[in-house]
Design an enzyme around this catalytic site. Structure first.
Site, short mmCIF file in Angstrom:
data_model
loop_
_atom_site.label_atom_id
_atom_site.label_comp_id
_atom_site.label_asym_id
_atom_site.label_seq_id
_atom_site.Cartn_x
_atom_site.Cartn_y
_atom_site.Cartn_z
N SER A 90 0.83 -1.21 0.00
CA SER A 90 0.00 0.00 0.00
C SER A 90 0.86 1.25 0.00
CB SER A 90 -0.91 0.02 1.24
OG SER A 90 -1.87 -1.01 1.17
N GLN A 91 0.31 2.34 -0.54
CA GLN A 91 1.04 3.60 -0.54
C GLN A 91 1.27 4.05 0.90
OE1 GLN A 91 -2.63 5.56 -2.35
NE2 GLN A 91 -1.58 7.34 -1.51
#
Length: 223
Positions: free
Chosen positions: A70-71
């Site tokens: 995930s970012q």
């Protein structure tokens, strides 16, 4: 005057500080413990070599098997929404590269993380052991069912988009416990929710729109 090239360790430290200053703090990440944890975990070690130059960009990156890391903003946002103080027992659904579990390990007392892909469990176990995240316990199982043997949990964080709230999560939650989970009817976008268990009832808060890979299984999507 000759300038020596920047050492890798200095480069990553600089990129990490840039991530905090440009992508996290301006967007409302203000929990000091979360910011400290994000600054301490070497994100470049949780991606493949060919993705390392992008490690601190604010974007999700592929890690194989149609999954992503995930970012940074999403990881920080979910950790902040979980309202961790340091003494909690946490369940993370979706180990992936192990990065989220590493961040959570600095914010909670014990972290149980569940992963359905054996190769991810193997890689994450090796990484987390190498970097000394000794309070993380990785389970290979169907994440839809939680991890009953380590319950109850103060917090459950789900890193994949569900079609509905899995019933086992509620049953494995302590009173006043929180579930942070993206839910949506589409594979490509979900709404993040925080559910809080009070007096036997779950209250629900909308935390905004996000995009996650799909949760696979009974409360998610078919493989």
């Amino acid at each position: 005057m000759n300038h020596s090239p920047m050492k890798d360790s200095d480069r990553w430290k600089l990129e990490c500080q840039t991530m905090l200053a440009q992508h996290l703090q301006p967007r409302g990440i203000d929990d000091r413990r979360v910011l400290d944890a994000m600054s301490q975990v070497p994100r470049e070690k949780f991606v493949s070599l060919d993705q390392q130059s992008l490690a601190y960009n604010d974007c999700a990156l592929p890690i194989g098997y149609n999954q992503t890391i995930s970012q940074p903003f999403t990881v920080a946002y979910m950790c902040q929404a979980a309202q961790l103080k340091g003494d909690e027992n946490v369940l993370e659904v979706g180990t992936g590269s192990g990065y989220g579990a590493a961040v959570l390990s600095l914010l909670a007392s014990e972290v149980h993380t569940v992963e359905r892909i054996p190769e991810f469990k193997k890689q994450a176990t090796e990484r987390l052991h190498r970097f000394g995240y000794s309070n993380v316990h990785i389970h290979t199982a169907d994440g839809n069912q939680g991890v009953q043997e380590a319950a109850p949990y103060d917090v459950i964080i789900v890193t994949a988009g569900a079609a509905s709230l899995p019933e086992p999560y509620r049953n494995q939650l302590k009173p006043d416990g929180r579930i942070i989970i993206p839910i949506g009817t589409e594979h490509t976008g979900q709404t993040m929710y925080r559910f809080t268990l009070k007096n036997g009832e779950l209250s629900e808060e909308n935390l905004g729109a996000f995009t996650f890979v799909p949760l696979i299984g009974e409360y998610g999507w078919p493989v």
